[in-house]
Design a protein around this motif. Structure first.
Motif, PDB file in Angstrom:
ATOM      1  N   ARG A 106       0.862  -1.180   0.000  1.00  0.00           N
ATOM      2  CA  ARG A 106       0.000   0.000   0.000  1.00  0.00           C
ATOM      3  C   ARG A 106       0.899   1.231   0.000  1.00  0.00           C
ATOM      4  N   ARG A 107       0.968   1.937  -1.123  1.00  0.00           N
ATOM      5  CA  ARG A 107       1.813   3.138  -1.217  1.00  0.00           C
ATOM      6  C   ARG A 107       0.920   4.370  -1.210  1.00  0.00           C
ATOM      7  N   THR A 108       1.186   5.300  -0.306  1.00  0.00           N
ATOM      8  CA  THR A 108       0.341   6.472  -0.125  1.00  0.00           C
ATOM      9  C   THR A 108       0.746   7.590  -1.090  1.00  0.00           C
ATOM     10  N   GLU A 109      -0.081   8.632  -1.117  1.00  0.00           N
ATOM     11  CA  GLU A 109       0.235   9.805  -1.926  1.00  0.00           C
ATOM     12  C   GLU A 109       1.518  10.481  -1.455  1.00  0.00           C
ATOM     13  N   GLY A 110       1.817  10.359  -0.172  1.00  0.00           N
ATOM     14  CA  GLY A 110       3.028  10.948   0.374  1.00  0.00           C
ATOM     15  C   GLY A 110       4.266  10.108   0.190  1.00  0.00           C
ATOM     16  N   GLY A 111       4.115   8.938  -0.451  1.00  0.00           N
ATOM     17  CA  GLY A 111       5.271   8.093  -0.717  1.00  0.00           C
ATOM     18  C   GLY A 111       5.634   7.142   0.403  1.00  0.00           C
ATOM     19  N   VAL A 112       4.731   6.958   1.369  1.00  0.00           N
ATOM     20  CA  VAL A 112       4.961   6.007   2.459  1.00  0.00           C
ATOM     21  C   VAL A 112       4.375   4.655   2.080  1.00  0.00           C
ATOM     22  N   CYS A 113       5.097   3.586   2.340  1.00  0.00           N
ATOM     23  CA  CYS A 113       4.605   2.235   2.062  1.00  0.00           C
ATOM     24  C   CYS A 113       4.169   1.551   3.344  1.00  0.00           C
ATOM     25  N   LEU A 114       2.950   1.032   3.340  1.00  0.00           N
ATOM     26  CA  LEU A 114       2.435   0.221   4.437  1.00  0.00           C
ATOM     27  C   LEU A 114       2.606  -1.246   4.060  1.00  0.00           C
ATOM     28  N   ILE A 115       3.261  -2.005   4.949  1.00  0.00           N
ATOM     29  CA  ILE A 115       3.551  -3.422   4.678  1.00  0.00           C
ATOM     30  C   ILE A 115       2.887  -4.269   5.749  1.00  0.00           C
TER      31      ILE A 115
END
Length: 418
Positions: free
Chosen positions: A400-409
């Motif tokens: 899950r990659r957010t608009e802010g460029g953070v990835c949730l794993i």
């Protein structure tokens, strides 16, 4: 605390609304409600509202749960079981249990309180403090209760001061020079300014103080209204604004700050980006939120863990952490950490490089992994050599990659990789 405030706090019961999922946190709330999401290395989000209540002198608390409540209930049982009934103290956990009939769960925030009126009345509080269990802040509620009593209001609404250009995302209070709420506007395109502060607006924090008897009557009338959605912000507060006296209580008047906190701090960590940023902010040299403030501690469940350990001291294989927070039970084995926050029991292995990593409890990060700007859910095992944060397209396919460029794993995402 002044004696008057202490007396008012002792006459108050806090009712914490903790049943929401918080769907904007995506997969972080697949297994737990938003108030049960981890924050700050060892806390849960709900610990802030509960700690504020206890530190304010309020020791009669009920917590209403609903969505996937097991993790939250287990945390409350383990970490908040120190109240003494013989001193008229308690923390009641109230799951949605179809109190009024056999078909309806909680249909709104007001309904969650209404379905438990008999329980609340049995404790005989004079004031009811309604709290949201999903925000991060430090506040002395006794000052807000004092404001409520002195103003003679039917309801006092906790409000946070926000820049007018950002206020369109909130429910906004239009107030006069005496803090009386003239109008309540839900996500207005042109938010009304605060008197004397043309660049600021007052946004609802989801915190309300009522005289108990007034609230009981209000809830029963709302329950009989077929057109109501049975929500405090959507129905009850607008009704009181129109037909009674509603007072706004600016957060700046009762926020708690240590010597290093320059601004009043309140965050709704309701998105993955906001959650990541608020956690990472804690690693700053001078954080906006001081978790080391012994005058206003954030209480939580403290696991019995050994101290964190850093091992190996070779070039390229050195256990080190810079501008990071590392919790008990962690072993940093030949890995480099920069601006990271690791929860209890995390393991990082040799030659791994982590920057901007939020790792939930018992995450295991394999050798030679290179992770940048990620949130890793509890118990995930990161494979050896995995790289995240360098190829946006690849990251978006796997995680899950957010608009802010953070990835949730999450664990499920790793399992899908085969």
């Amino acid at each position: 605390m002044k004696r008057q405030n202490q007396r008012l706090a002792q006459q108050t019961m806090a009712f914490v609304l903790a049943g929401g999922r918080g769907s904007r946190l995506q997969e972080l709330t697949d297994k737990r409600a938003k108030p049960a999401v981890y924050f700050g290395g060892k806390c849960r989000i709900i610990d802030f509202a509960l700690s504020n209540a206890v530190n304010s002198g309020i020791r009669r608390i009920s917590v209403a749960t609903q969505y996937k409540a097991h993790s939250l209930i287990r945390h409350l049982q383990r970490g908040w079981s120190f109240f003494r009934a013989e001193r008229n103290e308690f923390l009641d956990i109230i799951p949605a249990s179809q109190q009024l009939n056999e078909t309806n769960w909680y249909m709104g925030t007001a309904d969650a309180v209404n379905q438990n009126i008999e329980i609340i009345e049995s404790y005989g509080p004079k004031f009811i403090l309604v709290l949201a269990g999903d925000h991060v802040y430090k506040q002395d509620y006794s000052l807000m209760i004092e404001h409520h009593v002195e103003s003679g209001a039917d309801v006092t609404v906790g409000c946070v001061e926000v820049p007018r250009e950002e206020a369109s995302a909130f429910g906004v209070m239009h107030v006069d020079e005496n803090d009386k709420i003239i109008d309540f506007l839900e996500k207005p395109s042109d938010p009304p300014p605060m008197p004397g502060h043309p660049d600021q607006a007052l946004a609802s924090m989801g915190i309300y103080v009522f005289d108990a008897e007034f609230l009981y009557d209000l809830l029963r009338k709302d329950a009989d209204n077929p057109d109501s959605k049975h929500d405090f912000g959507g129905d009850l507060i607008p009704h009181v604004v129109e037909n009674g006296t509603a007072i706004a209580h600016p957060f700046s008047r009762s926020c708690v700050r240590s010597g290093i906190e320059e601004q009043a701090y309140w965050r709704d960590v309701g998105t993955v980006d906001a959650f990541w940023q608020a956690n990472i902010d804690l690693t700053d040299f001078t954080p906006e939120l001081d978790l080391y403030d012994t005058e206003w501690p954030i209480w939580t469940y403290s696991e019995q863990t050994p101290p964190a350990k850093f091992i190996h001291n070779e070039e390229g294989r050195r256990g080190s952490a810079v501008s990071s927070m590392v919790s008990g039970g962690c072993i940093i084995s030949g890995s480099q950490l920069d601006q990271c926050l690791l929860y209890t029991g995390v393991r990082t292995h040799s030659y791994a490089s982590l920057k901007g990593v939020i790792a939930m409890p018992h995450v295991d990060i394999g050798r030679k992994a290179k992770l940048t700007n990620v949130v890793i859910d509890r118990g995930v095992k990161i494979p050896e050599g995995m790289v995240v944060g360098e190829d946006p397209e690849l990251d978006a396919k796997r995680f899950r990659r957010t608009e802010g460029g953070v990835c949730l794993i999450t664990e499920a995402m790793i399992e899908k990789l085969g």
